[in-house]
Design an enzyme around this catalytic site. Structure first.
Site, PDB file in Angstrom:
ATOM      1  N   TYR A   4       0.802  -1.101  -0.084  1.00  0.00           N
ATOM      2  CA  TYR A   4       0.132  -0.049   0.004  1.00  0.00           C
ATOM      3  C   TYR A   4       1.043   1.178  -0.125  1.00  0.00           C
ATOM      4  O   TYR A   4       1.529   1.557   1.040  1.00  0.00           O
ATOM      5  CB  TYR A   4      -0.825  -0.117   1.164  1.00  0.00           C
ATOM      6  CG  TYR A   4      -1.968   1.086   1.283  1.00  0.00           C
ATOM      7  CD1 TYR A   4      -2.616   1.329   0.580  1.00  0.00           C
ATOM      8  CD2 TYR A   4      -2.048   1.881   2.632  1.00  0.00           C
ATOM      9  CE1 TYR A   4      -3.647   2.656   0.767  1.00  0.00           C
ATOM     10  CE2 TYR A   4      -2.924   2.758   2.989  1.00  0.00           C
ATOM     11  CZ  TYR A   4      -3.602   2.910   1.852  1.00  0.00           C
ATOM     12  OH  TYR A   4      -4.511   4.061   2.254  1.00  0.00           O
ATOM     13  N   TYR A 166     -11.965  -4.848   7.284  1.00  0.00           N
ATOM     14  CA  TYR A 166     -10.594  -4.388   7.776  1.00  0.00           C
ATOM     15  C   TYR A 166     -10.642  -3.496   8.817  1.00  0.00           C
ATOM     16  O   TYR A 166     -10.260  -3.667  10.165  1.00  0.00           O
ATOM     17  CB  TYR A 166      -9.565  -3.784   6.744  1.00  0.00           C
ATOM     18  CG  TYR A 166      -8.087  -3.522   7.312  1.00  0.00           C
ATOM     19  CD1 TYR A 166      -7.394  -4.583   7.351  1.00  0.00           C
ATOM     20  CD2 TYR A 166      -7.981  -2.240   7.746  1.00  0.00           C
ATOM     21  CE1 TYR A 166      -5.905  -4.124   7.987  1.00  0.00           C
ATOM     22  CE2 TYR A 166      -6.778  -1.928   8.165  1.00  0.00           C
ATOM     23  CZ  TYR A 166      -5.795  -2.918   8.243  1.00  0.00           C
ATOM     24  OH  TYR A 166      -4.475  -2.595   8.972  1.00  0.00           O
ATOM     25  N   HIS A 167     -11.253  -2.421   8.585  1.00  0.00           N
ATOM     26  CA  HIS A 167     -11.392  -1.045   9.450  1.00  0.00           C
ATOM     27  C   HIS A 167     -12.218  -1.327  10.811  1.00  0.00           C
ATOM     28  O   HIS A 167     -11.985  -0.643  11.691  1.00  0.00           O
ATOM     29  CB  HIS A 167     -11.646   0.327   8.832  1.00  0.00           C
ATOM     30  CG  HIS A 167     -10.907   0.339   7.319  1.00  0.00           C
ATOM     31  ND1 HIS A 167     -11.315  -0.252   6.338  1.00  0.00           N
ATOM     32  CD2 HIS A 167      -9.790   1.058   7.299  1.00  0.00           C
ATOM     33  CE1 HIS A 167     -10.347  -0.119   5.422  1.00  0.00           C
ATOM     34  NE2 HIS A 167      -9.543   0.824   5.923  1.00  0.00           N
ATOM     35  N   LYS A 537      -9.918  16.534  17.712  1.00  0.00           N
ATOM     36  CA  LYS A 537      -9.118  16.033  16.353  1.00  0.00           C
ATOM     37  C   LYS A 537      -9.045  16.882  15.377  1.00  0.00           C
ATOM     38  O   LYS A 537      -9.991  17.140  14.598  1.00  0.00           O
ATOM     39  CB  LYS A 537      -9.712  14.645  16.065  1.00  0.00           C
ATOM     40  CG  LYS A 537      -9.373  13.691  16.961  1.00  0.00           C
ATOM     41  CD  LYS A 537      -9.629  12.106  16.134  1.00  0.00           C
ATOM     42  CE  LYS A 537      -9.149  11.939  15.020  1.00  0.00           C
ATOM     43  NZ  LYS A 537      -7.427  11.678  15.272  1.00  0.00           N
ATOM     44  N   ASP A 541      -7.542  13.929  10.044  1.00  0.00           N
ATOM     45  CA  ASP A 541      -7.351  12.470  10.393  1.00  0.00           C
ATOM     46  C   ASP A 541      -8.596  11.992  11.072  1.00  0.00           C
ATOM     47  O   ASP A 541      -9.105  12.599  12.094  1.00  0.00           O
ATOM     48  CB  ASP A 541      -6.422  12.687  11.433  1.00  0.00           C
ATOM     49  CG  ASP A 541      -5.966  11.382  12.040  1.00  0.00           C
ATOM     50  OD1 ASP A 541      -6.358  10.143  11.628  1.00  0.00           O
ATOM     51  OD2 ASP A 541      -5.808  11.251  13.316  1.00  0.00           O
ATOM     52  N   HIS A 543      -9.147   8.762  12.089  1.00  0.00           N
ATOM     53  CA  HIS A 543      -8.824   7.652  12.586  1.00  0.00           C
ATOM     54  C   HIS A 543      -9.154   8.115  14.125  1.00  0.00           C
ATOM     55  O   HIS A 543      -8.037   8.398  14.850  1.00  0.00           O
ATOM     56  CB  HIS A 543      -7.385   7.060  12.527  1.00  0.00           C
ATOM     57  CG  HIS A 543      -7.168   6.340  11.218  1.00  0.00           C
ATOM     58  ND1 HIS A 543      -6.962   6.811  10.016  1.00  0.00           N
ATOM     59  CD2 HIS A 543      -7.180   4.969  11.075  1.00  0.00           C
ATOM     60  CE1 HIS A 543      -6.800   5.888   9.196  1.00  0.00           C
ATOM     61  NE2 HIS A 543      -7.242   4.585   9.884  1.00  0.00           N
TER      62      HIS A 543
END
Length: 672
Positions: A4, A166-167, A537, A541, A543
């Site tokens: 990736y 996945y996440h 945040k 971003d 996440h």
């Protein structure tokens, strides 16, 4: 076999791709930067500090040409990790392929039909984990539906969506939740495509055949392997029974994997190599549930951006498995295993129950909008964090076997990771401004761009498939920011539930948390007011897992917590801190933009007369940057090695005491 990759600029990423292909990589996996993922040009205020950091910035067709220069797209298999702006990036990719074909004297239409690859395009998990959504679930599902129906007819080898579990695992999902929520997302997409009427019923099997999945492989090897077998079983049942697909090949569960980046540790990072190998084996050993594509993270991703050599190491791990071992020569090794059969049955049963629960709510979209899925993941993640803190889940080098010899791989940390030149952002911002100015200086080009934009808005207000208008925007030289801004005007924007308010803290019974609560209560009594913490945040971003866990634990510890979710400007964070009269500001950044955004927060606090409010920072922050941040006035920096949330809460109290000129608390807890 992929890594990736993508960073800095289209030209730099193109050079990296060509080097990786020369080393034996068999496909490309493109990482886009956060402004590209969220629909902003590099010169937008929200793009500050984010350009080229976690991927490559692509602002217009010129950038896409440069990204794939000398790489024949009609013979390439390209995975593009892009969601909210997936339609736009696919349009740019198609136009670049058409231009390549024309330059080579080939038929552009044939080149487009030959395109093979995947756009991730799973917006549901963006609301739950990664946070790069733009629009509300309804319009987002409309964009996905239009892409699916377009590609089935016009780019038949393309996977228009990658259902991403996945996440979800990174956000705390158990294997059962990972399976169930991925299947619920697939149901939402397939139902929407079916109900749109854009695909005749007799061709619906072609839609199912182009649905792919992107799955997480964690280090619990047996459980992860069984999870994949459960996925295969449930997908076969779903596509046969709900959608009536009779072609066995069309019902095949087609998935790619990136092994678990969440489990990579900053402490003793050399251990990440064996973690990566085990996780890769979990999705390759079982032939009947084997991944079709694998991409491995680099051993040092918990430290920062991997270098080309680190990516090469991950590629070589795959090549040793494929070409030196005999793994691929045998039928399924687990067929007939009673242990495996029992575990698969357990996962299938649990996933069916959770799927039914979500469907009873109306499906994935209502479960997102109502906050159910997010709250479940935040709570699950909280439980996992507590198990690690208590030592019930062992992480080698982190909460057990912590003694270590000096690591030669990280002896020079500045050389152990790659950094992005700070000039990249300024160059990209200047370049996109020049692109727009040059385009608009030509009356014909300016008129074509304006017409394309007007058509996009008009089509968005109707039920016309938006792919044609988007392709015209790409050909007319519009930018990522212009395309997304036009749809923002029509669709509006969306702020997903944070999951924090509905999450129940799970550390109530621990002695360590009781000690911290007493410490928080003591200082609150001393100051005559409840301690208030703002968790913010800044930037793009998305996440948010770490920020959410800090917010939940801070609330459990007795703090009043202000958490407004993701994608805030430093100005908004400071305004909230002043309005709420907080005792401490906590900033979470994992995208590498800390050196641009944190100093701005500090400066704005001083300008607002709140310079005495301490600021702490958490994220993937190299040691050299941590030193610089503290020199600028940051009170404390936490990185992934600081996994003890109770210790962090205790440090919050110490920092607040120091900011108020109070003596240190002699009774600070010593628990992990």
């Amino acid at each position: 076999m992929r890594t990736y990759a993508g960073h800095s600029s289209a030209a730099a990423s193109n050079a990296l791709y060509r080097r990786n292909l020369d080393k034996g990589q068999t496909g490309l996996s493109v990482a886009f930067d956060l402004p590209t993922q969220t629909g902003y040009d590099p010169d937008h205020v929200l793009a500050r500090g984010e350009v080229g950091k976690v991927g490559v910035p692509i602002s217009h067709i010129g950038d896409m040409r440069a990204l794939f220069a000398d790489i024949p797209l009609s013979r390439m298999n390209t995975s593009m990790t892009i969601n909210a702006t997936a339609m736009w990036l696919l349009a740019l990719y198609q136009v670049a392929a058409e231009e390549q074909a024309e330059a080579a004297g080939e038929d552009p239409a044939s080149a487009v039909r030959a395109l093979a690859g995947t756009t991730q395009n799973d917006i549901i998990k963006e609301y739950l984990s990664r946070g790069t959504y733009v629009f509300a679930p309804g319009p987002s599902l409309r964009l996905i539906t239009d892409m699916v129906t377009y590609t089935v007819t016009d780019i038949p080898k393309w996977n228009p969506i990658n259902i991403c579990s996945y996440h979800l695992q990174e956000a705390g999902a158990t294997p059962v939740q990972e399976i169930a929520y991925a299947m619920c997302t697939a149901i939402a997409v397939l139902d929407a495509v079916r109900d749109s009427g854009q695909v005749p019923p007799e061709r619906f099997g072609e839609v199912v055949a182009r649905i792919s999945f992107f799955v997480n492989a964690g280090v619990r090897f047996v459980e992860e392997m069984c999870k994949m077998r459960a996925f295969v079983q449930l997908w076969d049942e779903l596509t046969r029974e709900r959608y009536g697909v009779t072609d066995d090949k069309a019902r095949r569960f087609r998935y790619g994997v990136q092994v678990n980046s969440l489990g990579l540790t900053e402490a003793q990072p050399e251990n990440n190599v064996q973690r990566i190998v085990l996780e890769m084996l979990a999705v390759t050993l079982s032939k009947d549930a084997r991944a079709r594509a694998v991409q491995l993270p680099a051993w040092n991703e918990a430290l920062g951006l991997p270098r080309p050599w680190d990516q090469q190491w991950s590629l070589r791990i795959q090549q040793v498995l494929a070409y030196e071992s005999d793994l691929l020569e045998y039928d399924d090794l687990f067929e007939g295993s009673t242990v495996v059969a029992a575990k698969v049955a357990e996962l299938v049963e649990g996933a069916r129950a959770e799927i039914d629960r979500v469907q009873a709510m109306g499906g994935a979209v209502p479960a997102v909008e109502g906050g159910y899925m997010k709250s479940e993941l935040v709570a699950s993640h909280s439980r996992r964090r507590q198990r690690i803190e208590l030592g019930e889940d062992v992480v080698v080098g982190v909460n057990r076997f912590e003694t270590t010899e000096p690591n030669p791989l990280t002896a020079d940390l500045d050389a152990a990771i790659q950094s992005v030149d700070p000039g990249v952002e300024a160059a990209a911002a200047a370049a996109v401004r020049a692109w727009r100015e040059e385009r608009d200086a030509d009356p014909a080009r300016r008129e074509r761009a304006a017409s394309a934009l007007a058509r996009l808005k008009t089509d968005a207000t109707s039920d016309v498939n938006l792919m044609a208008a988007t392709l015209e925007c790409a050909r007319a030289g519009l930018t990522t920011g212009e395309w997304a801004a036009a749809l923002r005007e029509v669709f509006g924007e969306f702020r997903a539930p944070t999951g924090v308010s509905g999450s129940v803290g799970v550390g109530a019974g621990s002695a360590a948390l009781a000690d911290v609560r007493a410490k928080v209560a003591g200082l609150s009594q001393e100051l005559g007011e409840k301690l208030r913490v703002l968790v913010g945040k800044p930037g793009l971003d998305g996440h948010s897992n770490g920020a959410e866990q800090v917010a939940v634990r801070a609330r459990d510890a007795g703090f009043e917590v202000i958490y407004q979710g993701i994608r805030l400007t430093p100005e908004q964070i400071v305004a909230a801190a002043v309005a709420e009269d907080v005792h401490l500001v906590g900033i979470s950044i994992l995208s590498g933009s800390h050196m641009e955004l944190v100093p701005e927060v500090l400066d704005r606090l001083r300008e607002a007369g709140a310079g005495d409010v301490p600021v702490i920072v958490g994220g993937i922050i190299p040691e050299a940057d941590a030193v610089r941040l503290k020199a600028l006035g940051v009170a404390e920096v936490f990185t992934p090695k600081d996994f003890g949330l109770n210790d962090i809460m205790s440090r919050f109290v110490d920092v607040i005491r120091a900011s108020r000129g109070l003596a240190a608390d002699a009774e600070a807890p010593a628990h992990a």
